[in-house]
Design a protein around this motif. Structure first.
Motif, PDB file in Angstrom:
ATOM      1  N   GLY A   2      44.840  20.180  60.218  1.00  0.00           N
ATOM      2  CA  GLY A   2      43.595  20.078  59.466  1.00  0.00           C
ATOM      3  C   GLY A   2      43.258  21.436  58.891  1.00  0.00           C
ATOM      4  N   LYS A   3      42.087  21.494  58.299  1.00  0.00           N
ATOM      5  CA  LYS A   3      41.681  22.741  57.680  1.00  0.00           C
ATOM      6  C   LYS A   3      40.833  23.581  58.607  1.00  0.00           C
ATOM      7  CE  LYS A   3      41.871  20.854  53.030  1.00  0.00           C
ATOM      8  NZ  LYS A   3      41.139  20.500  51.806  1.00  0.00           N
ATOM      9  N   LEU A   4      40.875  24.867  58.369  1.00  0.00           N
ATOM     10  CA  LEU A   4      40.009  25.776  59.104  1.00  0.00           C
ATOM     11  C   LEU A   4      38.597  25.646  58.555  1.00  0.00           C
ATOM     12  CD1 LEU A   4      41.963  26.993  60.971  1.00  0.00           C
ATOM     13  CD2 LEU A   4      42.268  28.901  59.368  1.00  0.00           C
ATOM     14  N   HIS A   5      37.612  25.677  59.446  1.00  0.00           N
ATOM     15  CA  HIS A   5      36.228  25.641  58.986  1.00  0.00           C
ATOM     16  C   HIS A   5      35.398  26.606  59.808  1.00  0.00           C
ATOM     17  CE1 HIS A   5      35.418  23.149  62.495  1.00  0.00           C
ATOM     18  NE2 HIS A   5      36.383  22.324  62.112  1.00  0.00           N
ATOM     19  N   VAL A   6      34.109  26.710  59.496  1.00  0.00           N
ATOM     20  CA  VAL A   6      33.260  27.697  60.182  1.00  0.00           C
ATOM     21  C   VAL A   6      33.292  27.558  61.704  1.00  0.00           C
ATOM     22  CG1 VAL A   6      31.656  28.198  58.307  1.00  0.00           C
ATOM     23  CG2 VAL A   6      31.239  26.231  59.809  1.00  0.00           C
ATOM     24  N   GLY A   7      33.573  26.368  62.187  1.00  0.00           N
ATOM     25  CA  GLY A   7      33.620  26.183  63.626  1.00  0.00           C
ATOM     26  C   GLY A   7      34.899  26.750  64.224  1.00  0.00           C
ATOM     27  N   ASN A   8      36.024  26.237  63.771  1.00  0.00           N
ATOM     28  CA  ASN A   8      37.265  26.673  64.416  1.00  0.00           C
ATOM     29  C   ASN A   8      37.738  28.056  63.980  1.00  0.00           C
ATOM     30  OD1 ASN A   8      38.458  26.023  61.913  1.00  0.00           O
ATOM     31  ND2 ASN A   8      38.956  23.959  62.599  1.00  0.00           N
ATOM     32  N   ILE A   9      37.199  28.576  62.899  1.00  0.00           N
ATOM     33  CA  ILE A   9      37.600  29.914  62.486  1.00  0.00           C
ATOM     34  C   ILE A   9      37.051  30.960  63.449  1.00  0.00           C
ATOM     35  CG2 ILE A   9      35.626  30.535  60.996  1.00  0.00           C
ATOM     36  CD1 ILE A   9      39.313  31.206  60.218  1.00  0.00           C
TER      37      ILE A   9
ATOM     38  N   ASP B  17      32.733  19.443  58.404  1.00  0.00           N
ATOM     39  CA  ASP B  17      33.986  20.185  58.519  1.00  0.00           C
ATOM     40  C   ASP B  17      34.545  20.463  57.136  1.00  0.00           C
ATOM     41  OD1 ASP B  17      33.859  20.145  61.220  1.00  0.00           O
ATOM     42  OD2 ASP B  17      35.507  18.744  61.532  1.00  0.00           O
ATOM     43  N   ALA B  18      34.471  19.454  56.286  1.00  0.00           N
ATOM     44  CA  ALA B  18      35.022  19.590  54.932  1.00  0.00           C
ATOM     45  C   ALA B  18      34.143  20.508  54.089  1.00  0.00           C
ATOM     46  CB  ALA B  18      35.150  18.218  54.279  1.00  0.00           C
ATOM     47  N   ALA B  19      32.836  20.289  54.169  1.00  0.00           N
ATOM     48  CA  ALA B  19      31.919  21.088  53.351  1.00  0.00           C
ATOM     49  C   ALA B  19      31.943  22.549  53.768  1.00  0.00           C
ATOM     50  CB  ALA B  19      30.503  20.533  53.481  1.00  0.00           C
ATOM     51  N   PHE B  20      32.146  22.784  55.052  1.00  0.00           N
ATOM     52  CA  PHE B  20      32.140  24.151  55.564  1.00  0.00           C
ATOM     53  C   PHE B  20      33.544  24.645  55.875  1.00  0.00           C
ATOM     54  CE2 PHE B  20      27.846  22.676  57.393  1.00  0.00           C
ATOM     55  CZ  PHE B  20      27.219  22.916  56.177  1.00  0.00           C
ATOM     56  N   SER B  21      34.528  24.029  55.233  1.00  0.00           N
ATOM     57  CA  SER B  21      35.886  24.539  55.407  1.00  0.00           C
ATOM     58  C   SER B  21      35.974  25.876  54.694  1.00  0.00           C
ATOM     59  CB  SER B  21      36.912  23.556  54.841  1.00  0.00           C
ATOM     60  OG  SER B  21      36.884  23.575  53.430  1.00  0.00           O
ATOM     61  N   ILE B  22      36.852  26.715  55.177  1.00  0.00           N
ATOM     62  CA  ILE B  22      37.011  28.030  54.565  1.00  0.00           C
ATOM     63  C   ILE B  22      37.400  27.862  53.092  1.00  0.00           C
ATOM     64  CG2 ILE B  22      38.257  30.217  54.675  1.00  0.00           C
ATOM     65  CD1 ILE B  22      36.306  29.606  57.034  1.00  0.00           C
ATOM     66  N   GLU B  23      38.246  26.885  52.863  1.00  0.00           N
ATOM     67  CA  GLU B  23      38.672  26.629  51.487  1.00  0.00           C
ATOM     68  C   GLU B  23      37.489  26.270  50.591  1.00  0.00           C
ATOM     69  OE1 GLU B  23      42.265  23.943  50.131  1.00  0.00           O
ATOM     70  OE2 GLU B  23      40.470  22.716  50.432  1.00  0.00           O
ATOM     71  N   ALA B  24      36.632  25.389  51.091  1.00  0.00           N
ATOM     72  CA  ALA B  24      35.469  24.973  50.295  1.00  0.00           C
ATOM     73  C   ALA B  24      34.523  26.143  50.063  1.00  0.00           C
ATOM     74  CB  ALA B  24      34.742  23.830  50.997  1.00  0.00           C
ATOM     75  N   LEU B  25      34.337  26.968  51.080  1.00  0.00           N
ATOM     76  CA  LEU B  25      33.441  28.113  50.940  1.00  0.00           C
ATOM     77  C   LEU B  25      34.019  29.115  49.941  1.00  0.00           C
ATOM     78  CD1 LEU B  25      32.395  28.627  54.670  1.00  0.00           C
ATOM     79  CD2 LEU B  25      31.110  27.481  52.850  1.00  0.00           C
ATOM     80  N   ARG B  26      35.322  29.280  49.996  1.00  0.00           N
ATOM     81  CA  ARG B  26      35.977  30.186  49.045  1.00  0.00           C
ATOM     82  C   ARG B  26      35.751  29.675  47.625  1.00  0.00           C
ATOM     83  NH1 ARG B  26      40.823  30.465  51.352  1.00  0.00           N
ATOM     84  NH2 ARG B  26      41.655  28.649  50.284  1.00  0.00           N
ATOM     85  N   GLU B  27      35.971  28.373  47.463  1.00  0.00           N
ATOM     86  CA  GLU B  27      35.815  27.799  46.129  1.00  0.00           C
ATOM     87  C   GLU B  27      34.368  27.823  45.664  1.00  0.00           C
ATOM     88  OE1 GLU B  27      37.801  24.073  46.541  1.00  0.00           O
ATOM     89  OE2 GLU B  27      39.796  25.000  46.375  1.00  0.00           O
ATOM     90  N   ALA B  28      33.463  27.792  46.615  1.00  0.00           N
ATOM     91  CA  ALA B  28      32.045  27.831  46.252  1.00  0.00           C
ATOM     92  C   ALA B  28      31.605  29.256  45.913  1.00  0.00           C
ATOM     93  CB  ALA B  28      31.198  27.276  47.397  1.00  0.00           C
ATOM     94  N   GLY B  29      32.505  30.197  46.099  1.00  0.00           N
ATOM     95  CA  GLY B  29      32.201  31.550  45.671  1.00  0.00           C
ATOM     96  C   GLY B  29      31.608  32.455  46.729  1.00  0.00           C
TER      97      GLY B  29
ATOM     98  N   SER C 128      30.204  17.382  61.821  1.00  0.00           N
ATOM     99  CA  SER C 128      30.794  16.096  61.460  1.00  0.00           C
ATOM    100  C   SER C 128      32.021  16.304  60.584  1.00  0.00           C
ATOM    101  CB  SER C 128      29.766  15.277  60.693  1.00  0.00           C
ATOM    102  OG  SER C 128      29.499  15.919  59.449  1.00  0.00           O
ATOM    103  N   LYS C 129      32.754  15.267  60.407  1.00  0.00           N
ATOM    104  CA  LYS C 129      33.919  15.316  59.515  1.00  0.00           C
ATOM    105  C   LYS C 129      33.485  15.812  58.141  1.00  0.00           C
ATOM    106  CE  LYS C 129      37.814  13.756  61.429  1.00  0.00           C
ATOM    107  NZ  LYS C 129      37.630  14.782  62.471  1.00  0.00           N
ATOM    108  N   ARG C 130      32.381  15.270  57.737  1.00  0.00           N
ATOM    109  CA  ARG C 130      31.834  15.619  56.430  1.00  0.00           C
ATOM    110  C   ARG C 130      31.500  17.115  56.354  1.00  0.00           C
ATOM    111  NH1 ARG C 130      30.763  16.435  52.460  1.00  0.00           N
ATOM    112  NH2 ARG C 130      28.909  16.669  51.189  1.00  0.00           N
TER     113      ARG C 130
END
Length: 446
Positions: free
Chosen positions: A13-20, A246-258, A242-244
């Motif tokens: 899965g993706k890294l997010h604010v929790g597991n990072i 996890d996705a919104a706060f994934s490192i990738e999503a945060l990077r893309e959000a600037g 939540s799964k939702r």
RNA sequence: GUCCCCAUCGUCUAGUGGCCCAGGACGUCGCCCUCUCACGGCGAAAACAGGGGUUCGACUCCCCUUGGGGAUACCA
């Protein structure tokens, strides 16, 4: 003794604010101690692990600046696990079991319905060699369980204090699957031993595993590392991520959000401690002020708004030199004076484009009183302009028109920038320049 | 179901029996700076989940309740 801490994500899965946080804390702990940081991909679950997730994890870590000193992946190291498993069989700690998943499930349901803990009954331990042969003749392949000592396994945790895991309430863990592949439990122990990992920093959800893994390490004749189990990060509602989310706060999503990587690092490194949540520009500074013992045992809440504020703070502190390359990439490198003038107004780096446009145009000036604007335009001094120009000019306009305060300044701002808010005009005016300023005051988009 | 952990301002927390009518940080609010927004400076409001004990004295110790979280997989 050199400290070696590790981060061992499974590429499922993706890294997010929790597991990072496991990565960040491990990295900070290792660096503060002058030690090394190991990145290990725990990819023994071939069903769920993907190369894409593995790549994503490496990309995320690199972006955050969490560079590893040592790299390993478990799929490369099967031979080591085989020999560890052989040693455990030799020692009588690893025993074959023949129940199918469905059979185990049924046993668990039965135990639960009798209000008993769903612990494996060790039926396989009582199997005779003949019975095992008969089962294998049926076509059954064994999976292998580690025989737990039914005692409390205690350890001193850097965050939790003394922890005791009562093995009596645990099932003997399956270490080897029916198909001969390994679950993560044994490889993790073997690798921690072989890579001389001294500190395991991971989430509190692993505490039970730790009890088991300490027993395995002992059975293998190894010392156990020091553990630090930090409490889990919850979502904004105070519920598990939540799964939702996890996705919104994934490192990738945060990077893309600037978001700035150091905003994420700065916030996460201090969340859960009483240390000030300050924006720090480098991981080294963060490491210097990091003390894992400041982490508490209660679950903590992640509030996205805090990340927004931290992000703005990081931007406000970022010196021109550090922003230069990115400004150039964005086509917004208008020099240090520009960056210093606009950065207090940035929430995200990308916002800089708006101010670059205000400086370079084209913008549509807002003119409410054309006569006043024209009078002001007429007072524009000759170039070169500098930071003093604004004061000189507005003083002249004030003398000419008799206006002062907001009535004087706001129309100028509106005409010059097209906006009723923004950075200080004494800084912006020299960047806008005489030609554009004059055109804008005359109502021309420029 | 069972086991483990947790419970202080909105948020992250300090607090290990008297130092606490509870301290800090972020946020909020107010003031200052100021043409504006932002930045910055100063100041204020804001909390011990509930109930029982123990004690001369409880945020601190014990028990219960409530509420959360975790574990209990041939996931990690």
């Amino acid at each position: 003794m050199t400290v070696i801490a590790r981060f061992a994500p499974s590429p499922t899965g993706k890294l997010h604010v929790g597991n990072i946080r496991a990565a960040l804390f491990s990295w900070l702990y290792a660096k503060k101690a002058g030690g090394k940081y190991l990145l290990r991909l725990d990819d023994t679950d071939t069903e769920r692990s993907t190369e894409e997730f593995a790549k994503g994890i490496e990309t995320d870590l690199e972006w955050l600046g969490l560079k590893h000193d040592i790299f390993a992946r478990q799929s490369d190291r099967i031979a080591e696990y085989e020999s560890a498993a052989a040693a455990l069989k030799e020692a009588g700690r690893l025993y074959p079991c023949y129940e199918t998943g469905a059979e185990l499930e049924r046993k668990r349901k039965l135990q639960l319905s009798q209000k008993k803990p769903p612990v494996y009954d060790r039926a396989a331990l009582k199997l005779t060699d003949d019975e095992k042969r008969a089962l294998e003749a049926e076509g059954r392949r064994p999976h292998w369980r580690f025989k737990l000592d039914s005692e409390k396994t205690g350890f001193d945790d850097l965050v939790q204090g003394h922890v005791a895991v009562d093995a009596a309430s645990l099932s003997d863990p399956v270490l080897v699957r029916e198909d001969g592949s390994f679950l993560y439990t044994l490889p993790s122990v073997v690798d921690d031993i072989e890579f001389r990992v001294t500190h395991v920093v991971r989430g509190a959800d692993h505490i039970t595993n730790t009890g088991v893994q300490i027993q395995i390490a002992r059975a293998l004749g190894a010392e156990q590392p020091v553990y630090a189990h930090f409490s889990l990060l919850q979502g904004p509602e105070g519920r598990p991520l939540s799964k939702r989310e996890d996705a919104a706060f994934s490192i990738e999503a945060l990077r893309e959000a600037g978001y700035e990587p150091m905003a994420i690092n700065s916030l996460l490194a201090r969340l859960g401690t009483s240390d000030a949540h300050e924006a720090l520009l480098s991981l080294d500074e963060l490491a210097a002020g990091f003390d894992i013992s400041h982490l508490g045992r209660a679950d903590i809440r992640f509030e996205p708004a805090e990340l927004d504020r931290m992000n703005a703070s990081i931007l406000h502190l970022t010196p021109y030199e550090a922003a230069r390359a990115r400004l150039a990439d964005a086509g917004c490198d208008l020099g240090p004076a520009f960056w210093d003038a606009v950065k207090p107004n940035l929430a995200r780096f990308a916002d800089v484009a708006e101010w670059a446009r205000v400086v370079r145009g084209p913008i549509t000036p807002v003119i409410e009183d054309a006569d006043f604007a024209a009078e002001a335009a007429a007072e524009l001094p000759a170039e070169p302009w500098d930071i003093a120009t604004w004061g000189l000019w507005t003083e002249a306009v004030k003398g000419k028109t008799g206006r002062k305060g907001k009535a004087l300044f706001m129309p100028l701002r509106l005409a010059l920038t097209g906006l009723d808010h923004g950075p200080e005009l004494k800084n912006l005016l020299p960047l806008i320049g005489r030609e554009r300023a004059e055109a804008r005051l005359r109502g021309v988009s420029h």
